[in-house]
Every structure is written in structure tokens, then in C-alpha cells.
Motif scaffolding. Structure first.
Motif, PDB file in Angstrom:
ATOM      1  N   ASP A 240       1.134  -1.082   0.195  1.00  0.00           N
ATOM      2  CA  ASP A 240      -0.538  -0.503  -0.182  1.00  0.00           C
ATOM      3  C   ASP A 240       1.020   1.743   0.007  1.00  0.00           C
ATOM      4  O   ASP A 240       1.289   1.418   0.710  1.00  0.00           O
ATOM      5  N   VAL A 241       0.628   2.423  -1.059  1.00  0.00           N
ATOM      6  CA  VAL A 241       1.613   3.426  -1.008  1.00  0.00           C
ATOM      7  C   VAL A 241       0.932   4.424  -0.395  1.00  0.00           C
ATOM      8  O   VAL A 241      -0.199   4.984  -0.821  1.00  0.00           O
ATOM      9  N   PRO A 242       1.014   5.066   0.447  1.00  0.00           N
ATOM     10  CA  PRO A 242       0.813   6.005   1.197  1.00  0.00           C
ATOM     11  C   PRO A 242       1.362   7.784   0.561  1.00  0.00           C
ATOM     12  O   PRO A 242       2.515   7.730   0.164  1.00  0.00           O
ATOM     13  N   CYS A 243       0.106   8.672   0.109  1.00  0.00           N
ATOM     14  CA  CYS A 243       0.899   9.783  -0.179  1.00  0.00           C
ATOM     15  C   CYS A 243       1.164  10.910   0.650  1.00  0.00           C
ATOM     16  O   CYS A 243       0.452  11.084   1.218  1.00  0.00           O
ATOM     17  N   PRO A 244       1.909  11.404  -0.060  1.00  0.00           N
ATOM     18  CA  PRO A 244       2.654  12.779   1.068  1.00  0.00           C
ATOM     19  C   PRO A 244       2.009  13.743   0.849  1.00  0.00           C
ATOM     20  O   PRO A 244       2.315  15.007   1.342  1.00  0.00           O
ATOM     21  N   TYR A 245       1.615  14.036   0.195  1.00  0.00           N
ATOM     22  CA  TYR A 245       0.936  15.163  -0.236  1.00  0.00           C
ATOM     23  C   TYR A 245      -0.795  14.906   0.107  1.00  0.00           C
ATOM     24  O   TYR A 245      -1.721  14.326   0.561  1.00  0.00           O
ATOM     25  N   ALA A 246      -1.718  16.494   1.380  1.00  0.00           N
ATOM     26  CA  ALA A 246      -2.956  16.598   1.065  1.00  0.00           C
ATOM     27  C   ALA A 246      -3.754  17.387  -0.309  1.00  0.00           C
ATOM     28  O   ALA A 246      -3.034  18.729  -0.417  1.00  0.00           O
ATOM     29  N   GLY A 247      -4.208  16.734  -0.784  1.00  0.00           N
ATOM     30  CA  GLY A 247      -5.925  18.442  -1.143  1.00  0.00           C
ATOM     31  C   GLY A 247      -6.231  17.212  -1.936  1.00  0.00           C
ATOM     32  O   GLY A 247      -7.131  16.433  -1.340  1.00  0.00           O
ATOM     33  N   ARG A 248      -6.883  17.512  -2.769  1.00  0.00           N
ATOM     34  CA  ARG A 248      -7.754  17.144  -3.690  1.00  0.00           C
ATOM     35  C   ARG A 248      -7.488  15.786  -5.078  1.00  0.00           C
ATOM     36  O   ARG A 248      -6.120  17.215  -5.708  1.00  0.00           O
ATOM     37  N   VAL A 249      -7.815  15.097  -5.708  1.00  0.00           N
ATOM     38  CA  VAL A 249      -7.283  13.701  -6.745  1.00  0.00           C
ATOM     39  C   VAL A 249      -8.140  14.875  -7.657  1.00  0.00           C
ATOM     40  O   VAL A 249      -8.479  14.897  -8.529  1.00  0.00           O
ATOM     41  N   VAL A 250      -6.307  15.384  -8.719  1.00  0.00           N
ATOM     42  CA  VAL A 250      -6.559  15.779 -10.100  1.00  0.00           C
ATOM     43  C   VAL A 250      -6.479  14.879 -11.213  1.00  0.00           C
ATOM     44  O   VAL A 250      -7.461  14.596 -11.923  1.00  0.00           O
ATOM     45  N   THR A 251      -5.446  14.267 -11.068  1.00  0.00           N
ATOM     46  CA  THR A 251      -5.145  12.563 -11.606  1.00  0.00           C
ATOM     47  C   THR A 251      -4.715  11.773 -11.273  1.00  0.00           C
ATOM     48  O   THR A 251      -3.403  11.726 -10.942  1.00  0.00           O
TER      49      THR A 251
ATOM     50  N   LEU B 135      -6.524  21.955  -1.792  1.00  0.00           N
ATOM     51  CA  LEU B 135      -8.023  22.628  -1.847  1.00  0.00           C
ATOM     52  C   LEU B 135      -8.105  24.365  -1.343  1.00  0.00           C
ATOM     53  O   LEU B 135      -7.623  25.049  -0.881  1.00  0.00           O
ATOM     54  N   ASP B 136      -9.290  24.766  -2.111  1.00  0.00           N
ATOM     55  CA  ASP B 136      -9.244  26.083  -2.018  1.00  0.00           C
ATOM     56  C   ASP B 136      -9.761  26.328  -0.790  1.00  0.00           C
ATOM     57  O   ASP B 136     -10.668  24.493   0.112  1.00  0.00           O
ATOM     58  N   GLY B 137     -10.397  27.157   0.167  1.00  0.00           N
ATOM     59  CA  GLY B 137     -11.301  27.401   1.264  1.00  0.00           C
ATOM     60  C   GLY B 137     -12.056  26.943   1.879  1.00  0.00           C
ATOM     61  O   GLY B 137     -12.135  26.089   2.745  1.00  0.00           O
ATOM     62  N   GLY B 138     -13.234  26.826   0.475  1.00  0.00           N
ATOM     63  CA  GLY B 138     -14.427  27.057   1.231  1.00  0.00           C
ATOM     64  C   GLY B 138     -14.287  25.501   0.744  1.00  0.00           C
ATOM     65  O   GLY B 138     -15.658  24.638   1.263  1.00  0.00           O
TER      66      GLY B 138
END
Length: 474
Positions: free
Chosen positions: A52-63, A84-87
């Protein structure tokens, strides 16, 4: 700065010794999902383990770079994340931004956060149109219907999107009509496996996203007798004569890694095997007494044998070593990194208990049980499958008495244990029925001579017959 400019691309990290690529087994996330730092995003399979590979970044998956069944080289894009945008930001998500800016320390346990060589040539996923069979598929083999291409997979016209199917008048670059493909294949491993095993991909139903044919689909077809499979000729490979019903097993994945390592061991190591029969009655009685006193933390025979081996290696450290051929030296390890041979559905694996000499007998028992279970489940990271200094092999579970095992390169020795059975045995001049097993020690004759190897095996045998000697040896 736009969102696109602020995206972060996570590259497939270094997966360990000699592992330059991995096959995507299953994505844990989809485009549009929100991920946190160190969240597992994909399951990949290497030649050593499923990880299982963990991702070091947080946010929304784009690709998502690659589909299930595709092989990705180390250092190539795996997933793209946009902040992620503030809202858009869920409660508590801001706490991950500092971690993200600082960099995660848990990208893949044992391998750090390095992204490898970004200049490594990229293996591009391609859609392969298998030749349509001229005859009906073999009996018992399902015939697939036309299926759409997964998003982002190149179509036969060179673009991306759905494969042209049912559309008339489409044309390829050569001007020929585009036909609905009979097979969707992305992974070169799957193509090679099908070619080597003579499997017609047009007769295989894909279980991956959008009908993509995965390795498991090809292997499932191989349960059909070989004589009923339509061969896919390879113009670059001369056909090998085989008899009716012959099964050809390609050396790929874990099987190839095992073959390479054992072949290297046999080529490089001048190994010798010695053995002795021992009365294990006292060892079984000791185990029964321990488990009666601590029923919540039972110990296994293997754990007791591991404890005995650790005692022997403390007396004979020459066997806890490896030969550095380039440096022309013998390296004795300061700690005992104990390998345990474990038979799994994916082949023989040797998970390692690092610094096993620091564990109590109860801790050894618990670690052995957890480690072998994880190895059979395929959940051990590659780091747990390398770096051993001495191996313990309980081949008695297969109902055999003895063996001359091959050393797990680059280690210097391996202790094997046969089955424990009732046999006639002389005790104090009288014939009795005792629990007897055979111990065998295979060792690298470069690191020591027979006196050291014999001394180690005799110490192990004495402790098996009289476990109280372990206390005296501490």
C-alpha cells in the motif's frame, strides 16, 4: 497562481533493493476525492510483495497516472494532487498543511520520501488490439463483448477516451475502418504472459476497469487444458516443441525473483550441509509447560527453536555473517536479523525479524505469528523481506524428515527442521519411544570450517534435547 500551477505530482517512490517498477493492483481513491497526508492511495505489486503506497500530499485528486494492471517505473508520476480552496477544505484539514510543506516522513516505510530518478524513460500505457480469433473461442473460455476504454487510455486512433465501437466509418491512421477491439490490455506483463503461455487475448474477459485484462484474468484462463488454448505466435520467438497438455510456467514476478536469488546462491556460495537426529521430547514438554502457565501468550515450537538459534549464534557469530566478494572480506553482523522461510500463494518468501536477539521468547512467538501471517496475506512491505543474516526453515510442516536447503543469499547459514515423529530411541540404556526430529545446517564454507558449524549444530541439538541448557547459556 492557478490551481493547475499549484498541483503537486507524487512520483512512484523507490521500493527497495533492485525493484525498479511496480504494477498497479487497485486504486484506493478516485479523481475528485480528498486525501490527507500519508493516506494510502494505491495498492501496487512488486516482485517481492503487495504494498500500500501512502501519498505525502494533502488535497484533491486531479489525476491518477495509470490504470489497474499497468506497470509504472519508479520515479514516474503516480498521482497528481491539487490544494483545496478555503471553502472546499473539510474541518481539521488545515492541520495537514504544515506536514505537507515540511514533507511526509512516511511515504513508504523503509524507503523514505525520495522520488527516484525523474529522467527514467516512461513506459507509456498502450491499448493493444489482440487479433480476432478466426474460430470460435475454446469451449469453457468466455468471449468478451466490446467494452469502452478507461478514461485517459489511448485509443486506437492515438487520442484518449472511449474506444471506437459501434461507430461506422471511423478510420485509423492507415485509412482502414476502426473495429471494436476484442481485448483491452494495458500491462506489458500481461501481454508477455499471454504470449509466453499461448493465450488468445481475444478470448479473455477482462475484470479490470472498463474491461481491462489483468494478469489474474490470463492466469484464470490457464486453468483450461493447454491443448484447448489458441496460441498467439510471436514472430521474434522460435516455437518450442511441447507435448499435448504441457504447461509452460514463465519466470515472472516473485517466481523470477526466487529463481534469480537461488541461482546466484548456488553459483557463488560453496555450501556444505551437516545434520543430526535429536530427541525433541524435552522441547515439547517445555513448550507445553510454558503454554499452560501463560495460555494468553502461547509459544510455538518455531519460537523456541528461534530462541535456541539465537543462543547458538551468540556462541558462534561466524555464522551470522556474509561474504563481501568485492571487498574481499567477511562481515559479521552486530545484530541477528532472523529470516523465517514462509510458503505463500505467491511463492517462497523469507520475512525478516530485525534484531531478534533483543526479543524475549514470548515476543519472538508473537512476532513470528504476525510476520508469517502478513507474508501469506501479501501485506509485508519489501523492506521486511530483505536484510536477513540467518534463516530458520521449518520444512517439517510439509511432512518431510530432512533437506539440503539452498542458503538465502547473501547470508552464510540456514538451519532446517524436519517433522517431529515417534521413533525408537535409547534412553539410559533402555529402548523407548521418543519424539525425534532431524536438524540440518547448511553453511557457507568460506566463513568458517566444519568445527564452527559442527559446534553450532551440536549446541542447538543439545538445547533441543535439554532446554534447561538455554538458561545456563544466558
Amino acid at each position: 497562481m492557478t490551481t493547475v500551477e499549484r498541483t503537486q505530482v507524487f512520483l512512484l517512490p523507490d521500493l527497495g533493493e533492485g525493484l525498479s517498477e511496480a504494477e498497479i493492483v487497485e486504486w484506493r481513491v478516485a479523481v475528485g476525492d480528498v486525501v490527507t497526508v500519508d493516506q494510502s492511495v494505491v495498492e501496487v505489486e512488486t516482485a517481492k510483495a503487495v504494498v500500500d503506497v501512502p501519498c505525502p500530499y494533502a488535497g484533491r485528486v486531479v489525476t491518477l497516472h495509470g490504470a489497474a494492471g499497468e506497470v509504472r517505473p519508479v520515479g514516474q508520476p503516480l498521482i497528481t494532487i491539487a490544494p483545496l480552496d478555503g471553502g472546499d477544505e473539510p474541518a481539521g484539514h488545515a492541520t495537514y498543511r504544515e506536514e505537507e510543506r515540511a514533507g511526509s516522513g512516511n511515504v513508504l516505510i523503509g524507503y523514505g520520501t525520495g522520488h527516484g530518478n525523474a529522467t527514467r524513460r516512461r513506459r507509456r500505457p498502450r491499448l493493444v488490439l489482440a487479433p480476432e480469433p478466426t474460430d470460435a473461442p475454446p469451449a469453457g473460455v468466455p468471449s468478451p463483448a466490446g467494452v469502452p476504454s478507461p478514461a485517459g487510455v489511448p485509443s486506437s486512433t492515438g487520442g484518449t477516451g472511449a474506444v471506437a465501437g459501434g461507430a461506422s466509418g471511423g478510420a485509423t491512421g492507415s485509412g482502414d475502418p476502426v473495429r471494436s477491439p476484442s481485448a483491452l490490455v494495458i500491462s506489458p506483463i500481461v501481454r508477455r504472459l499471454a504470449r509466453e503461455r499461448g493465450v488468445d487475448l481475444g478470448s479473455v474477459r477482462g475484470s479490470g476497469p472498463g474491461g481491462v485484462i489483468r494478469r489474474a484474468d490470463v492466469e484464470a484462463v490457464l486453468t483450461v487444458p493447454a491443448a484447448r488454448l489458441a496460441a498467439v505466435p510471436d514472430p521474434h520467438v522460435a516455437p518450442a516443441p511441447t507435448g499435448d497438455g504441457d504447461v509452460i510456467v514463465p519466470l515472472t514476478g516473485v517466481r523470477k525473483a526466487i529463481a534469480d536469488k537461488l541461482s546466484r546462491s548456488r553459483r557463488e556460495i560453496p555450501e556444505v550441509t551437516i545434520w543430526v537426529d535429536v530427541d525433541a521430547t524435552g522441547l515439547l514438554e517445555t513448550r507445553a509447560a510454558i503454554n499452560a502457565a501463560t495460555p494468553d501468550a502461547p509459544v510455538s515450537i518455531l519460537a523456541l527453536l528461534a530462541r535456541i538459534c539465537l543462543s547458538g549464534l551468540r556462541r558462534f557469530p561466524q555464522l551470522n555473517a556474509r561474504v563481501d566478494t568485492e571487498g574481499q572480506r567477511i562481515v559479521q553482523s552486530a545484530g541477528v536479523h532472523l529470516g523465517i522461510a514462509a510458503q505463500t500463494d505467491r511463492g517462497l518468501l523469507v520475512p525478516v525479524l530485525r534484531d531478534a536477539q533483543r526479543l524475549t521468547t514470548a515476543e519472538l512467538a508473537a512476532e513470528l505469528a504476525a510476520t508469517t501471517a502478513a507474508a501469506r496475506a501479501g501485506s509485508l512491505p519489501p523492506a521486511r523481506l530483505t536484510g536477513g543474516t540467518f534463516t530458520l526453515n521449518n520444512y517439517g510442516v510439509f511432512g518431510v524428515d530432512g533437506s539440503t536447503p539452498i542458503i538465502n543469499h547473501p547470508e552464510a547459514a540456514l538451519l532446517g527442521i524436519g517433522r517431529i515423529v515417534d521413533k525408537p530411541w535409547v534412553v539410559d540404556g533402555q529402548l523407548a519411544v521418543r519424539k525425534v526430529t532431524q536438524l540440518s545446517l547448511t553453511f557457507d564454507h568460506r566463513v568458517c570450517d566444519g568445527g564452527v558449524a559442527g559446534g553450532f549444530l551440536r549446541h542447538v541439538a543439545d538445547c533441543v534435547e535439554r532446554p534447561a541448557l538455554l538458561i545456563a547459556a544466558v
